[in-house]
Design a protein around this motif. Structure first.
Motif, PDB file in Angstrom:
ATOM      1  N   ARG A  55      -3.247   7.164  -6.994  1.00 16.84           N
ATOM      2  CA  ARG A  55      -4.577   7.744  -6.840  1.00 16.84           C
ATOM      3  C   ARG A  55      -5.598   6.659  -6.492  1.00 16.84           C
ATOM      4  NH1 ARG A  55      -5.009   9.681 -11.568  1.00 16.84           N
ATOM      5  NH2 ARG A  55      -3.752  11.505 -11.095  1.00 16.84           N
ATOM      6  N   VAL A  56      -5.500   5.528  -7.160  1.00 12.79           N
ATOM      7  CA  VAL A  56      -6.409   4.409  -6.877  1.00 12.79           C
ATOM      8  C   VAL A  56      -6.230   3.928  -5.435  1.00 12.79           C
ATOM      9  CG1 VAL A  56      -6.919   1.996  -7.436  1.00 12.79           C
ATOM     10  CG2 VAL A  56      -6.567   3.664  -9.273  1.00 12.79           C
ATOM     11  N   ILE A  57      -4.979   3.792  -5.008  1.00 13.31           N
ATOM     12  CA  ILE A  57      -4.694   3.314  -3.659  1.00 13.31           C
ATOM     13  C   ILE A  57      -5.244   4.293  -2.618  1.00 13.31           C
ATOM     14  CG2 ILE A  57      -2.825   2.867  -2.004  1.00 13.31           C
ATOM     15  CD1 ILE A  57      -1.205   1.783  -4.460  1.00 13.31           C
ATOM     16  N   ASN A  58      -5.007   5.595  -2.828  1.00 13.77           N
ATOM     17  CA  ASN A  58      -5.491   6.596  -1.876  1.00 13.77           C
ATOM     18  C   ASN A  58      -7.012   6.652  -1.834  1.00 13.77           C
ATOM     19  OD1 ASN A  58      -3.044   7.586  -0.789  1.00 13.77           O
ATOM     20  ND2 ASN A  58      -2.657   8.753  -2.646  1.00 13.77           N
ATOM     21  N   ASP A  59      -7.643   6.524  -3.000  1.00 10.44           N
ATOM     22  CA  ASP A  59      -9.111   6.515  -3.035  1.00 10.44           C
ATOM     23  C   ASP A  59      -9.657   5.325  -2.258  1.00 10.44           C
ATOM     24  OD1 ASP A  59      -9.169   8.801  -4.517  1.00 10.44           O
ATOM     25  OD2 ASP A  59      -9.582   7.831  -6.449  1.00 10.44           O
ATOM     26  N   HIS A  60      -8.976   4.186  -2.385  1.00  6.05           N
ATOM     27  CA  HIS A  60      -9.420   2.980  -1.671  1.00  6.05           C
ATOM     28  C   HIS A  60      -9.277   3.162  -0.162  1.00  6.05           C
ATOM     29  CE1 HIS A  60     -10.010  -1.260  -0.737  1.00  6.05           C
ATOM     30  NE2 HIS A  60      -8.940  -1.181   0.040  1.00  6.05           N
ATOM     31  N   ILE A  61      -8.158   3.735   0.270  1.00  6.57           N
ATOM     32  CA  ILE A  61      -7.912   3.949   1.696  1.00  6.57           C
ATOM     33  C   ILE A  61      -8.955   4.899   2.282  1.00  6.57           C
ATOM     34  CG2 ILE A  61      -6.332   5.051   3.333  1.00  6.57           C
ATOM     35  CD1 ILE A  61      -4.026   3.976   1.618  1.00  6.57           C
TER      36      ILE A  61
ATOM     37  N   VAL B 296       0.840  -1.204   0.000  1.00  8.62           N
ATOM     38  CA  VAL B 296       0.000   0.000   0.000  1.00  8.62           C
ATOM     39  C   VAL B 296       0.879   1.259   0.000  1.00  8.62           C
ATOM     40  CG1 VAL B 296      -2.087   1.052   0.973  1.00  8.62           C
ATOM     41  CG2 VAL B 296      -1.578  -1.335   1.444  1.00  8.62           C
ATOM     42  N   PRO B 297       1.668   1.462  -1.043  1.00  7.77           N
ATOM     43  CA  PRO B 297       2.562   2.630  -1.082  1.00  7.77           C
ATOM     44  C   PRO B 297       1.780   3.937  -1.066  1.00  7.77           C
ATOM     45  CG  PRO B 297       2.426   1.601  -3.241  1.00  7.77           C
ATOM     46  CD  PRO B 297       1.727   0.677  -2.290  1.00  7.77           C
ATOM     47  N   GLN B 298       2.321   4.955  -0.384  1.00  5.97           N
ATOM     48  CA  GLN B 298       1.641   6.243  -0.250  1.00  5.97           C
ATOM     49  C   GLN B 298       2.352   7.373  -0.977  1.00  5.97           C
ATOM     50  OE1 GLN B 298      -1.409   6.575   1.868  1.00  5.97           O
ATOM     51  NE2 GLN B 298      -1.169   4.509   1.098  1.00  5.97           N
ATOM     52  N   SER B 299       3.502   7.086  -1.582  1.00  3.52           N
ATOM     53  CA  SER B 299       4.261   8.123  -2.272  1.00  3.52           C
ATOM     54  C   SER B 299       4.990   7.499  -3.457  1.00  3.52           C
ATOM     55  CB  SER B 299       5.274   8.758  -1.317  1.00  3.52           C
ATOM     56  OG  SER B 299       6.259   7.787  -0.950  1.00  3.52           O
TER      57      SER B 299
END
Length: 598
Positions: free
Chosen positions: A590-596, A563-566
């Motif tokens: 963007r997909v990962i952040n939207d999911h979180i 789950v990388p954030q950067s």
């Protein structure tokens, strides 16, 4: 006070005051100043409305709530009170009419926005009129340490300077000791009597849970307990308010968005519907709610962690103003903390301001992680002691199951220390579980003594340990270092074995697997997996190439685990070279952040 009681009965329809309303009203009628802290729904408005009617002249109310002034004035007129307002929504002819009514002694109450009050024209007008008192509503807005700071409030000391013989009352529902001190100083209320009523709202049930699928958690809560009720759902971002409002609409609820980026007409319409219709849910940022006088708000829900305990208390206090049972419901996660700390780091405030905000965020997180009565902790924050547990919060109704987390906490702290305090929670968990990921091998962390010492716990349990250590101030999140966990000085005694710690035993629900044609490991987040696959498919269609050319399944699976954030963290994923990092990194993040944040 005979006159005050007569007004209370004949105008407002009540037989008796609620303490300390009577003392506050008497202070003002006699010409004294007052600072009033009273919980939402506690009857603050009467504290200046009745003295304004009892004293000669017109009571002037300074309020930041332009959008609600018309409603407030209409409510007064319904009671037979001669009320009006002056703000930027009026045309010049109407302004002149209101001003003339004031000069003619034809008004009992006049509501003025702070930006209009500080204008020279308004000050000249007031100097020519007979003024009964000045009421400064939402007085916490004067404090730069507060959660609703308004720069125009900083100039309100002019009331004391230009009208020294007219009594003033400053009112707010939430202010800790520091904010109270700043209100007194900035408004020059050093000689004012202070009335601090109890902060407890016993009809509100406080419930806080871990975020694992926020939308579904919210939906279950609403369907089970508030299927047809009016309520407020708070989100951190403007985009999220609109997405959640649309989604709730699809689930059969009447849900309207509200944030500062919407057109003024849309905000006014949505607020009006919320106030006038039944069963309407407003999904909002913190831009919504101050001054809302709707008595039958049955719930306030938070899908993101508020910045401070003051903000949380103020926002939850909008539920159950009628005294009937109401819910304050919230879900939160460590990602909320990281996001808020990033916002603080990027703010324009000085270092002292940022430190205070950091302490306040820590207090809010501490309230979430507490295993004892939440109401006791909440009231204690405002200096209001409650000797016994309340019996009406989640930790009282369903006592928290705890376990001795001392050894696990020491392992977690040691892992952060031995890796140089430069890595995020996922990497530290991999280290403790003995996972030989590319990153672990690349950093030579498989040779550390902490490698593999935590196999007695699973990934979810370790995530809970780290979150609670952050919440209790043993670890901090370095937002400038891409979420690296760093040790606080508070952790020394725990590391040395001089202190023990009881941790909350979290029971996280497993991710429900969705339809997928790909065989997946049992512990993978399928919702994130499918979202990443869809992103890959869209990019592949755009470029006319097979999906695996973008990224392999193995790379997508590693994204699910890490789950990388950067971009820096994304670059460490196996299969991500510099060209693909530059070309696709932003899309997948963007997909990962939207999911979180979902």
């Amino acid at each position: 006070m005979t006159l005050a009681l007569d007004i209370l009965k004949k105008t407002f329809g009540y037989d008796a005051f609620r303490p300390p309303q009577d003392e506050i009203i008497q202070t003002l009628i006699e010409g004294g100043d007052a600072l009033v802290l009273m919980p939402t729904g506690g009857g603050k408005s009467l504290c200046y409305q009745i003295p304004a009617l009892a004293r000669p002249g017109c009571g002037v109310v300074i309020s930041p709530l332009i959008a609600l002034m018309q409603d407030q004035v209409s409510a007064m007129r319904e009671l037979g009170v001669r009320a009006s307002f002056l703000n930027s929504t009026l045309d010049f002819a109407t302004v002149q009419s209101v001003e003339q009514a004031l000069l003619n002694g034809e008004l009992d109450l006049l509501y003025i926005a702070p930006e209009r009050l500080v204008q020279e024209r308004t000050q000249q007008l007031l100097s020519q009129a007979r003024i009964a008192l000045f009421a400064i509503d939402e007085a916490h807005c004067v404090s730069q340490w507060g959660h609703d700071f308004r720069s125009d409030y900083l100039q309100l000391s002019l009331l004391h300077q230009q009208f020294p013989h007219i009594p003033r009352i400053a009112l707010t529902a939430t202010a800790d000791e520091r904010t109270r001190a700043e209100i007194v100083t900035r408004l020059q209320l050093e000689q004012a009597r202070q009335f601090i009523a109890g902060f407890d709202r016993p009809n509100i049930r406080y419930r806080i849970a871990l975020k694992h699928n926020a939308r579904q958690q919210l939906l279950r809560f609403l369907k089970a307990e508030h299927a047809n009720d009016a309520g407020i759902v708070y989100c951190l971002s403007r985009r999220k308010t609109e997405e959640i409002a649309n989604w709730l609409g699809q689930q059969g609820f009447t849900a309207l968005p509200y944030h500062a980026g919407l057109p003024a007409e849309t905000r006014a319409e949505n607020q009006s519907r919320f106030l006038r219709e039944e069963g309407v849910i407003v999904v909002a940022t913190i831009a919504f709610g101050m001054g809302i006088d709707k008595p039958d708000v049955r719930f306030v829900a938070h899908l993101d962690l508020p910045k401070t305990v003051e903000a949380y208390y103020q926002e939850t206090g909008r539920a159950g103003r009628d005294g009937e049972a109401a819910n304050a419901w919230m879900v939160y996660g460590l990602q909320d903390v990281i996001k808020l700390r990033q916002m603080m780091a990027n703010s324009q405030g000085n270092e002292a301001f940022k430190r205070v905000e950091q302490h306040r965020l820590n207090a809010m997180l501490g309230l979430c992680e507490i295993t004892s009565c939440r109401r006791q902790a909440l009231l204690a924050y405002f200096g209001d002691d409650r000797p016994e547990p309340c019996g009406n919060c989640d930790t009282c109704l369903e006592p928290v199951d705890t376990w001795d987390g001392t050894e696990a906490a020491r392992m977690a702290l040691s892992a952060a220390y031995r890796t140089g305090q430069r890595f995020g929670v996922n990497h530290l968990i991999d280290l403790l579980l003995g996972s030989e990921t590319d990153k672990i091998i690349q950093c030579d962390h498989h040779r550390l003594p902490t490698f593999g010492i935590g196999k007695a716990l699973d990934k979810n349990q370790w995530s809970s340990v780290f979150r609670q250590l952050v919440g209790r101030g043993y670890l901090r999140v370095d937002v400038e270092g891409y979420g690296a966990l760093q040790l606080e000085s508070h952790c020394r005694s725990l590391l040395r074995g001089e202190e023990s710690i009881q941790l909350r035993r979290d029971t996280l629900k497993k991710v429900t697997k969705q339809q997928t044609k790909t065989a997946l490991p049992d512990d993978i987040d399928v919702a994130l997996w499918e979202a990443l696959r869809e992103c890959r498919r869209e990019l592949a269609d755009t470029q006319g190439v097979p999906p695996y050319v973008i990224f392999s399944n193995r790379t997508l699976q590693e994204m699910c685990y890490e789950v990388p954030q950067s971009l820096t963290e994304f670059s460490h994923i196996s299969g991500v070279g510099q060209r693909k990092l530059d070309k696709y990194g932003a899309d997948f993040l963007r997909v990962i952040n939207d999911h979180i944040n979902a």
